[in-house]
Write an enzyme that holds these catalytic residues in place. Sequence first.
Site, PDB file in Angstrom:
ATOM      1  N   LYS A  22      63.988   8.621   3.912  1.00 26.28           N
ATOM      2  CA  LYS A  22      64.369   8.739   5.329  1.00 26.28           C
ATOM      3  C   LYS A  22      65.806   9.215   5.441  1.00 26.28           C
ATOM      4  O   LYS A  22      66.119  10.121   6.221  1.00 26.28           O
ATOM      5  CB  LYS A  22      64.238   7.393   6.024  1.00 26.28           C
ATOM      6  N   ASN A  23      66.702   8.609   4.646  1.00 28.79           N
ATOM      7  CA  ASN A  23      68.134   8.872   4.819  1.00 28.79           C
ATOM      8  C   ASN A  23      68.595  10.181   4.185  1.00 28.79           C
ATOM      9  O   ASN A  23      69.773  10.529   4.304  1.00 28.79           O
ATOM     10  CB  ASN A  23      68.953   7.680   4.327  1.00 28.79           C
ATOM     11  N   ARG A 403      60.130   2.349  11.943  1.00 25.23           N
ATOM     12  CA  ARG A 403      61.238   3.307  12.026  1.00 25.23           C
ATOM     13  C   ARG A 403      61.524   3.900  10.657  1.00 25.23           C
ATOM     14  O   ARG A 403      61.891   5.061  10.549  1.00 25.23           O
ATOM     15  CB  ARG A 403      62.503   2.618  12.555  1.00 25.23           C
TER      16      ARG A 403
END
Length: 434
Positions: A22-23, A403
């Site tokens: 994700k990051n 998320r």
Amino acid sequence: MPHIVVQGGTSLHGTVRVSGAKNAALPMMAAAILTDQPLRLSDVPDLLDVQTMNQLLSSLGVASSFFQNRLTLQMIDEGPCLADYELVRRMRASVCVLGPLLTKRRQATVSLPGGCNIGHRPIDLHLRGLAAMGAEIEVRSGYVFAQARQGLRGATVSMAGPQGTSVTGTFNIMAAATLARGTTVIEYAALEPEIVAVGEMLNAMGARIHGLGTSRITIEGVEALSGGQFTVIPDRIEAGTLLVAAAATKSAIQLANVEPSHLTAVLDLLGEMGATMTSLGDATQTLRFDGTNVSYPVSFDALPYPDIPTDLQAQLMSLLCCLPGESRIRDLVFPDRLMHVSELCRLGADIRLDGNAAIIQGTGSLSGANVMASDLRASAALVIAGLIARGETTIHRIYHLDRGYEQLENKLNTLGAQIERMDVARETILRRPA
Ligand code: EPZ
């Protein structure tokens, strides 16, 4: 409200593939603003945060098409420069559009990210760096108003903050510097693999970035960047989360798509607890992990990379709750990132706070209860605690999990867990704890 129910007492086995990071994906997506050509990304995790970033980019004139973890981004309108509060408040990483907008379109209006449950999250390092590069910046009414009428110019910028460096701050300055006039030096730059990955992608797009993976990154500005096709690196935090789940349930599992060199400190810590692991060195980057002998509590500080990441602090706390003996955790990146402590105590954990340290008396057993997720990584910690608690654990506000984890409960169920997602509007009959 959607929630998940975790049956405790299961052990895990088998193999599961880790998703793309994700990051890394989020700043890589923001980098689409820097080029007029298509940017094609594969192994993009299907997450709420990725959907939010796609919505934000769409509002900024970048068209996106996302299917089966493949994302194509294409600039179609360089006019819009407003990153609106309604989108930014959902995801702090929205701030990653600031540097690209400013250097490519010479103006940006970006909502301040606001607070979140892991603590105060200023962007002063981002703004100070962009101002050093010649941006005119005004903060009012909850927005950053920035412009660079003559374009940005190279400067020496420090990313040294009170809790160390800034990951997205490093990205914003690095991205802004790719199209600035002259050379920019970032001192105290973030060393995270995600920064290295997005920097390597920018270089493949025509940027001239040196020193990636060190605390001093030098960027020589160029006229323009091209597009390209890139693969998102494995998610070291998801991998770490799954390994901690295996350690907590004293299980042996295999993970595919793992880069062990991104997890050295975590693997060393799990080794101190009694785990053993072997990297198969095969094409699928498989890591074999055996947590059956995990029994020794350890203490640690969460620190910037390459030390133990703050994004695994909560998950490791769940694990330590069930290892008899005392351990101590401090999060020196987000000192207030302790919202999960009270929820773990609801499951019977013995944790007390001493200043910014959590002192854990491992009890060897937890018991299921209703708990509330407070942020992305705390929700993963509660899932892990649910796996080891006696009886059922119901975790509410599970949107936090969605998320940042692509179907975490399905990955764990593939490994033998029993986790059910309940989307019923409201559950009127409380489940009696076993
Ligand atoms: C990134 O957030 C990650 N998010 C976070 O992951 C991660 O926890 C964090 O880095 C630390 O590793 C993304 O990459 C999208 P910081 P970021 O700026 O960049 C202070 C997750 O769960 N600071 O590195 O927002 C700040 O208050 C998320 O995936 C300033 O003082 O974090 C904090 O104490 C959560 N001034 C420390 O630095 C600034 O201008 C590190 O923050 C910026 C930060």
